[in-house]
Write a protein that holds these residues in place. Structure first.
Motif, short mmCIF file in Angstrom:
data_model
loop_
_atom_site.label_atom_id
_atom_site.label_comp_id
_atom_site.label_asym_id
_atom_site.label_seq_id
_atom_site.Cartn_x
_atom_site.Cartn_y
_atom_site.Cartn_z
N ASP A 165 26.27 -36.02 -12.90
CA ASP A 165 26.96 -36.71 -13.80
C ASP A 165 26.87 -36.14 -15.41
N PHE A 166 25.64 -35.29 -15.34
CA PHE A 166 25.25 -34.68 -16.39
C PHE A 166 25.86 -33.36 -16.61
N ALA A 167 26.73 -32.91 -15.83
CA ALA A 167 27.58 -31.67 -15.93
C ALA A 167 28.93 -31.95 -16.90
N PRO A 168 29.06 -31.25 -17.67
CA PRO A 168 28.81 -29.59 -17.76
C PRO A 168 27.27 -29.46 -18.59
N ASP A 170 20.15 -44.90 -12.59
CA ASP A 170 21.54 -44.71 -12.57
C ASP A 170 21.91 -44.55 -14.20
N PRO A 171 21.43 -43.12 -14.37
CA PRO A 171 21.68 -42.81 -15.91
C PRO A 171 23.17 -42.75 -16.42
N ASP A 172 23.35 -43.23 -17.52
CA ASP A 172 24.51 -42.77 -18.19
C ASP A 172 24.41 -41.65 -19.00
N PRO A 173 24.95 -40.47 -18.98
CA PRO A 173 24.58 -39.17 -19.87
C PRO A 173 24.76 -39.67 -21.15
N GLU A 174 25.82 -40.40 -21.79
CA GLU A 174 26.20 -40.63 -23.10
C GLU A 174 24.92 -41.63 -23.61
N ASP A 175 24.51 -42.61 -22.96
CA ASP A 175 23.56 -43.33 -23.30
C ASP A 175 22.26 -42.70 -23.49
#
Length: 182
Positions: free
Chosen positions: A110-113, A43-48
């Motif tokens: 969640d990694f968009a854009p 469940d990756p957090d893009p900012e992390d």
């Protein structure tokens, strides 16, 4: 550039790279290579993920070459704007996913854009005509936007264990050519 002159940071995608995956094999075989561990592979957090990549590059003691697979490619593209000090000498990008496709998992969407700015270092993007996560045309478009050299790997699936790419010697040859270019 020689392998012995750089730190090779390997960036797996969603769910990480399992034993036997070419990325894990490369990390085990190449003395200057290391897997970059993310806090949450499922469940990756893009900012992390971006912060982890930036910190890994900052902590490297030598110039860096990045090796990314799948969602690791997108995270790298998002981190690239923060990697402008010239420490990263190149990137080997394999099988980026299409985060905009209808059936993409939410964790990928969640990694968009996805950034479309050229990467601030030389890169080679390898994609497959039978990758269920990204059409070849979409991968070629990303390569063009990022200023990456593009290689069509043919009918190679997602270029992972499931598609029969454990050791992936062809990939190592492509990576070697990138290293010679930088």
């Amino acid at each position: 550039m020689k392998l012995s002159e750089v730190d090779i940071l390997i960036l797996p995608g969603l769910y990480g790279s399992k034993d036997g995956h070419w990325q894990v094999r490369w990390a085990d075989k190449i003395r200057s290579a290391a897997l970059v561990e993310q806090a949450d592979w499922s469940d990756p957090d893009p900012e992390d993920w971006i912060d982890t990549i930036v910190k890994a590059v900052e902590l490297a003691e030598r110039p860096v070459v990045l090796v990314a697979h799948s969602l690791g490619c997108i995270a790298l593209a998002k981190a690239a704007a923060q990697l402008t000090d010239g420490k990263v000498k190149g990137a080997f990008l394999v099988a980026p996913p299409d985060v905009y496709r209808d059936n993409a998992p939410e964790a990928v969407k969640d990694f968009a854009p996805v950034p479309r700015d050229p990467l601030p270092f030389p890169s080679l993007l390898v994609a497959s005509s039978t990758d269920g996560y990204c059409a070849l045309e979409t991968a070629a478009d990303l390569a063009g936007a990022w200023g990456s050299e593009f290689h069509d790997a043919g009918e190679a699936g997602h270029i992972n264990i499931e598609s029969g790419h454990g050791p992936w010697p062809e990939g190592l040859l492509m990576f070697t050519r990138l290293m010679q270019r930088i």
